[in-house]
Design a protein around this motif. Sequence first.
Motif, short mmCIF file in Angstrom:
data_model
loop_
_atom_site.label_atom_id
_atom_site.label_comp_id
_atom_site.label_asym_id
_atom_site.label_seq_id
_atom_site.Cartn_x
_atom_site.Cartn_y
_atom_site.Cartn_z
N ILE A 25 6.48 1.97 -1.18
CA ILE A 25 5.56 0.85 -0.93
C ILE A 25 4.40 1.35 -0.09
O ILE A 25 4.60 1.88 1.01
CB ILE A 25 6.27 -0.32 -0.21
CG1 ILE A 25 7.44 -0.84 -1.06
CG2 ILE A 25 5.28 -1.44 0.08
CD1 ILE A 25 8.18 -2.02 -0.43
N ALA A 67 3.73 -6.46 1.49
CA ALA A 67 4.69 -5.35 1.48
C ALA A 67 6.05 -5.79 2.00
O ALA A 67 7.11 -5.45 1.45
CB ALA A 67 4.15 -4.20 2.34
N GLY A 83 9.40 -5.66 -0.12
CA GLY A 83 10.52 -4.83 0.34
C GLY A 83 11.80 -5.63 0.45
O GLY A 83 12.86 -5.21 -0.06
N ILE A 91 8.18 3.65 3.05
CA ILE A 91 7.05 2.81 3.45
C ILE A 91 5.94 3.72 3.93
O ILE A 91 6.13 4.53 4.85
CB ILE A 91 7.45 1.85 4.60
CG1 ILE A 91 8.71 1.06 4.25
CG2 ILE A 91 6.28 0.94 4.98
CD1 ILE A 91 8.62 0.20 3.03
N VAL A 151 4.38 0.91 -5.45
CA VAL A 151 3.68 -0.38 -5.30
C VAL A 151 2.49 -0.23 -4.38
O VAL A 151 2.65 0.22 -3.23
CB VAL A 151 4.61 -1.44 -4.66
CG1 VAL A 151 3.97 -2.81 -4.71
CG2 VAL A 151 5.98 -1.45 -5.31
N ALA A 200 0.69 -2.26 -2.07
CA ALA A 200 0.75 -3.57 -1.41
C ALA A 200 -0.31 -3.65 -0.31
O ALA A 200 -0.18 -4.43 0.63
CB ALA A 200 2.15 -3.81 -0.85
#
Length: 285
Positions: free
Chosen positions: A130, A137, A141, A154, A196, A198
């Motif tokens: 992410i 986010a 998550g 992350i 992703v 985000a």
Amino acid sequence: MPKEWNFKQELVAVFGKPIAENPTQYMIEKAFAHHGLDWRYLSLEVEPEDLADAVTGMRAMNFRGGNCTIPHKVAVIEHLDRLGESAAMMGAVNCIVCEGDELVGENTDGKGFVQSVREVTDPAGKRVVILGAGGAARAIGVEMGLAGAVGFTIVNRTVERGQELADLLVEKVGVEASFVPWDGDFSVPSGTDIVVNATSIGLFPDVDARVPLNIETLEPGMVVADVIPNPPRTRLVRDATERGCTVLDGLGMLVNQGVVGFRYWTGVDPDPEVMRAALQEVFGG
Ligand code: NDP
């Protein structure tokens, strides 16, 4: 022909910043019409100091629910009766649902994202990168973890925020998660299933902004998702498509969070195609 008035319309509302043309309102009202529901979705501007009164007003006027946006997503919690499981983990509410005498806080952003992912793959067992650690986010998550994703990386510019999200996923959701400070172009580790974006990078009007990512590390087997709904075909979406990845745009997440909210409020499963078409009228794509 005079039109008969119906004074028993059900109401849902969004509490947030002034939005001249609210795409969510347009999308939800198109779905009300498509499903023959004589409901209304209103956009109401509420100042932070008026939030408690606004929620009391919702109760008094028998609103069936609503959405709330920045800056109310956290502040609204103390005015509600209880929270859904994921909203409690995230500490943020974007959807209010009236259940009997209670107002329940839910968060549909992550649920919408997971639904989009399910259209291309099962989240269970997946390893997820992410990019970003803000509200979107966090929602993604938590819901991906609840849906069975097993490992999270992350990546965030601000260290505290990134570490906080990784810790939350480990402690509250019980998944593996680590934090990597975002310094220069990030290389996606091989073995990653889903990447992703985000962050807000690429959101109109900064449509040419580049997500700092080593694009060469995106592999054809990966799913690449962007949360940006406007424009739907972001630079990342275009780059990942060229790399042969399976690509999800931000419209899918926006449609699906609307689908989840619609179902909570009305009990009806709306047609996502009608909702996506409404958003495409607004955003193109
Ligand atoms: P937040 O402000 O909470 O978080 C923004 C995130 O983006 C932070 O992690 C921030 O990093 C990062 N970021 C912003 N600019 C940069 C940059 N130049 N370089 C690196 N990182 C950057 O916003 P939200 O999480 O609420 O929203 C993020 C985006 O998601 C928005 O564009 C929003 O439109 C979209 N969204 C889409 C939804 C959908 O349904 N499609 C639903 C909800 C949101 P840092 O912590 O370092 O500041």
